[in-house]
Design an enzyme around this catalytic site. Structure first.
Site, PDB file in Angstrom:
ATOM      1  N   ASP A 196       0.657  -1.118  -0.041  1.00 18.85           N
ATOM      2  CA  ASP A 196      -0.122  -0.057   0.125  1.00 18.85           C
ATOM      3  C   ASP A 196       0.696   1.138   0.117  1.00 18.85           C
ATOM      4  OD1 ASP A 196      -2.593   1.326  -0.164  1.00 18.85           O
ATOM      5  OD2 ASP A 196      -2.956   1.122   2.219  1.00 18.85           O
ATOM      6  N   GLY A 215       0.066   5.470  -4.321  1.00 18.02           N
ATOM      7  CA  GLY A 215      -0.653   6.884  -4.583  1.00 18.02           C
ATOM      8  C   GLY A 215      -0.062   7.982  -4.071  1.00 18.02           C
ATOM      9  N   TRP A 232       2.948   8.004  -2.519  1.00 16.10           N
ATOM     10  CA  TRP A 232       4.471   8.159  -2.791  1.00 16.10           C
ATOM     11  C   TRP A 232       4.259   9.089  -4.171  1.00 16.10           C
ATOM     12  CZ3 TRP A 232       7.395   6.896  -6.903  1.00 16.10           C
ATOM     13  CH2 TRP A 232       8.819   6.746  -6.860  1.00 16.10           C
ATOM     14  N   HIS A 269       2.603   3.289  -9.198  1.00 17.05           N
ATOM     15  CA  HIS A 269       2.232   1.909  -9.512  1.00 17.05           C
ATOM     16  C   HIS A 269       3.597   1.441 -10.053  1.00 17.05           C
ATOM     17  CE1 HIS A 269      -1.653   2.208  -7.559  1.00 17.05           C
ATOM     18  NE2 HIS A 269      -2.138   2.956  -8.715  1.00 17.05           N
ATOM     19  N   THR A 285     -11.050  -6.599  -4.764  1.00 14.74           N
ATOM     20  CA  THR A 285     -12.261  -6.512  -5.187  1.00 14.74           C
ATOM     21  C   THR A 285     -12.831  -5.118  -5.191  1.00 14.74           C
ATOM     22  OG1 THR A 285     -12.780  -8.693  -4.214  1.00 14.74           O
ATOM     23  CG2 THR A 285     -14.617  -7.347  -4.904  1.00 14.74           C
ATOM     24  N   GLU A 286     -12.420  -4.630  -4.342  1.00  9.72           N
ATOM     25  CA  GLU A 286     -12.745  -3.037  -4.157  1.00  9.72           C
ATOM     26  C   GLU A 286     -12.209  -2.115  -4.844  1.00  9.72           C
ATOM     27  OE1 GLU A 286     -12.299  -4.843  -1.258  1.00  9.72           O
ATOM     28  OE2 GLU A 286     -14.542  -5.146  -1.037  1.00  9.72           O
ATOM     29  N   TRP A 325     -11.823  -2.205  -8.116  1.00  7.85           N
ATOM     30  CA  TRP A 325     -12.415  -1.980  -9.150  1.00  7.85           C
ATOM     31  C   TRP A 325     -13.208  -0.702  -9.202  1.00  7.85           C
ATOM     32  CZ3 TRP A 325     -10.881  -4.685 -13.148  1.00  7.85           C
ATOM     33  CH2 TRP A 325     -10.665  -6.049 -13.210  1.00  7.85           C
ATOM     34  N   ARG A 379     -12.117   2.087  -8.262  1.00  8.94           N
ATOM     35  CA  ARG A 379     -11.300   3.332  -8.768  1.00  8.94           C
ATOM     36  C   ARG A 379     -11.738   3.734  -9.871  1.00  8.94           C
ATOM     37  NH1 ARG A 379      -5.261   2.407  -5.889  1.00  8.94           N
ATOM     38  NH2 ARG A 379      -6.191   1.819  -3.808  1.00  8.94           N
ATOM     39  N   LEU A 420      10.665 -20.875  -4.273  1.00  9.33           N
ATOM     40  CA  LEU A 420       9.813 -19.905  -3.777  1.00  9.33           C
ATOM     41  C   LEU A 420       8.217 -20.036  -4.578  1.00  9.33           C
ATOM     42  CD1 LEU A 420       8.600 -17.483  -1.854  1.00  9.33           C
ATOM     43  CD2 LEU A 420       9.524 -16.213  -3.883  1.00  9.33           C
ATOM     44  N   ARG A 435       2.175  -4.701   6.288  1.00  5.48           N
ATOM     45  CA  ARG A 435       1.309  -3.731   5.411  1.00  5.48           C
ATOM     46  C   ARG A 435       2.208  -2.592   5.457  1.00  5.48           C
ATOM     47  NH1 ARG A 435      -5.039  -2.088   4.929  1.00  5.48           N
ATOM     48  NH2 ARG A 435      -4.588  -0.464   3.508  1.00  5.48           N
ATOM     49  N   SER A 455      -8.340  -4.640   5.105  1.00 10.97           N
ATOM     50  CA  SER A 455      -8.920  -4.016   3.937  1.00 10.97           C
ATOM     51  C   SER A 455      -9.277  -5.222   2.995  1.00 10.97           C
ATOM     52  CB  SER A 455      -7.912  -3.250   3.082  1.00 10.97           C
ATOM     53  OG  SER A 455      -7.548  -1.961   3.634  1.00 10.97           O
TER      54      SER A 455
HETATM   55  C1  IPE Z   1      -5.335  -2.549  -0.061  1.00  9.78           C
HETATM   56  O1  IPE Z   1      -5.282  -1.362  -0.415  1.00  9.78           O
HETATM   57  C2  IPE Z   1      -5.491  -3.353  -1.624  1.00  9.78           C
HETATM   58  C3  IPE Z   1      -4.034  -3.498  -2.225  1.00  9.78           C
HETATM   59  C4  IPE Z   1      -3.045  -3.130  -1.537  1.00  9.78           C
HETATM   60  C5  IPE Z   1      -4.085  -4.199  -3.399  1.00  9.78           C
HETATM   61  P1  IPE Z   1      -6.401  -0.163  -0.133  1.00  9.78           P
HETATM   62  O2  IPE Z   1      -5.572   1.163  -0.740  1.00  9.78           O
HETATM   63  O3  IPE Z   1      -7.203  -0.548  -1.660  1.00  9.78           O
HETATM   64  O4  IPE Z   1      -6.912  -0.315   0.836  1.00  9.78           O
HETATM   65  P2  IPE Z   1      -8.036   1.020   1.537  1.00  9.78           P
HETATM   66  O5  IPE Z   1      -8.871   1.175   0.815  1.00  9.78           O
HETATM   67  O6  IPE Z   1      -7.074   2.006   2.048  1.00  9.78           O
HETATM   68  O7  IPE Z   1      -8.327   0.281   2.891  1.00  9.78           O
HETATM   69  C1  IPE Z   2      -1.513   0.197  -3.355  1.00  5.69           C
HETATM   70  O1  IPE Z   2      -1.278   1.724  -3.422  1.00  5.69           O
HETATM   71  C2  IPE Z   2      -1.833  -0.171  -4.836  1.00  5.69           C
HETATM   72  C3  IPE Z   2      -3.115  -0.699  -4.974  1.00  5.69           C
HETATM   73  C4  IPE Z   2      -3.987  -0.641  -4.015  1.00  5.69           C
HETATM   74  C5  IPE Z   2      -3.385  -1.197  -6.379  1.00  5.69           C
HETATM   75  P1  IPE Z   2      -2.507   2.672  -3.416  1.00  5.69           P
HETATM   76  O2  IPE Z   2      -2.866   3.072  -4.707  1.00  5.69           O
HETATM   77  O3  IPE Z   2      -3.546   2.236  -2.565  1.00  5.69           O
HETATM   78  O4  IPE Z   2      -1.817   4.078  -2.861  1.00  5.69           O
HETATM   79  P2  IPE Z   2      -2.529   4.910  -1.629  1.00  5.69           P
HETATM   80  O5  IPE Z   2      -2.841   4.173  -0.691  1.00  5.69           O
HETATM   81  O6  IPE Z   2      -3.648   5.551  -2.338  1.00  5.69           O
HETATM   82  O7  IPE Z   2      -1.340   5.844  -1.256  1.00  5.69           O
HETATM   83 MG    MG Z   3      -4.015   2.454  -0.684  1.00  3.31          MG
END
Ligand code: IPE
Ligand code: IPE
Ligand code: MG
Length: 255
Positions: free
Chosen positions: A18, A21, A23, A35, A64-65, A67, A69, A129, A186, A194
């Site tokens: 996580d 975004g 970063w 990404h 799942t969630e 999607w 975005r 692995l 995490r 999450s």
């Molecule tokens: C969790 O991160 C999912 C992944 C890392 C793939 P999110 O950024 O989607 O989680 P929330 O929305 O902050 O809980």
């Molecule tokens: C994790 O980073 C990548 C995915 C969930 C695909 P985020 O995109 O959630 O980055 P933040 O949490 O917005 O910084």
């Molecule tokens: Mg995130």
């Protein structure tokens, strides 16, 4: 790395990658830039696990969630997934790494499914692995699909409702045959699961670091493992019981 006890390695490490975004935002760039830079962290973490002798690494790559975005971000993530798998399959082969996925991958674009399928088939004989990508995954999805499969067996008369137990449920989860993660990391300092491996994380040690995923390097993984090894895993028992068991096991090993 020297601080890690090689005998006490977690067999399975799971990571919620996580902070991509944030970063990118810190650098005044678009989220996708985060990404893209996440790939180096995936490489380093996978390599470090393979070098140490960790047997399973599960990476939460798309939930799942996720999607929900913006369409542009989802499309960019899918494209990145395809190009990364294409580029990295050789490295997986060289390092004896087997690729697996968990999640509703039939929801991924067909080109992603095809690339994944190819990489899974090519790497299937590898014995080092096992790298498990959680894609279009959520813990609730996993439990839901397991319950459906079990219910179908009951409907057909292959299974009695009274026979359903923990083992039955585990055998129908997407992680069937894979040991539960001992350590879950995490990044980005968020204190939540999450919708990751809800069933499987029941007794997992959780390590949360403020480091954003694109900055995560081998040293960060070593830090997490060292922290894991300093903990006492009690599984509901008392500390005294655990200490006595440890002593007994030591006597056994020396005998
Ligand atoms: C969790 O991160 C999912 C992944 C890392 C793939 P999110 O950024 O989607 O989680 P929330 O929305 O902050 O809980
Ligand atoms: C994790 O980073 C990548 C995915 C969930 C695909 P985020 O995109 O959630 O980055 P933040 O949490 O917005 O910084
Ligand atoms: Mg995130």
């Amino acid at each position: 790395m020297q601080e890690i006890d090689k005998e006490g390695l977690p067999k399975h490490i799971a990571i919620i990658m996580d902070g991509n975004g944030r970063w990118a935002k810190q650098k005044g760039a678009m989220r996708v830039f985060g990404h893209k830079n996440a790939i180096q962290s995936v490489r380093e973490t996978t390599e470090a696990c393979a070098e140490l002798g960790v047997k399973y690494l599960t990476l939460y790559a798309f939930s799942t969630e996720n999607w929900n975005r913006p369409r542009k971000e989802v499309d960019a993530l899918m494209k990145l997934l395809v190009s990364t798998i294409r580029k990295e399959t050789d490295t997986l082969q060289k390092n004896n790494i087997r690729l697996l996925t968990i999640g509703a991958t039939e929801q991924l674009p067909p080109i992603c499914q095809k690339e994944l399928q190819e990489a899974i088939e090519i790497t299937a004989p590898n014995t080092g692995l096992t790298l498990i990508l959680a894609l279009s995954y959520s813990g609730r999805w996993d439990i839901e699909q397991a319950v459906k499969k079990i219910a179908q067996k009951v409907e057909k008369g292959e299974l009695k409702a009274s026979e359903i137990n923990t083992q039955t449920i585990e055998a129908h989860l997407s992680t069937c045959g894979i040991p539960e993660p001992e350590l879950m990391i995490r990044t980005s300092g968020e204190f939540r699961i999450s919708n990751f491996l809800l069933w499987q994380l029941a007794y997992t040690e959780i390590y949360i670091t403020p480091t954003l995923w694109p900055d995560f390097r081998k040293k960060d993984l070593y830090d997490a493992i060292v922290s894991f090894q300093q903990r006492e895993r009690r599984f509901g028992k008392t500390s005294e019981q655990i200490q006595t068991e440890k002593k007994k096991n030591k006597v056994k090993t020396f005998a």
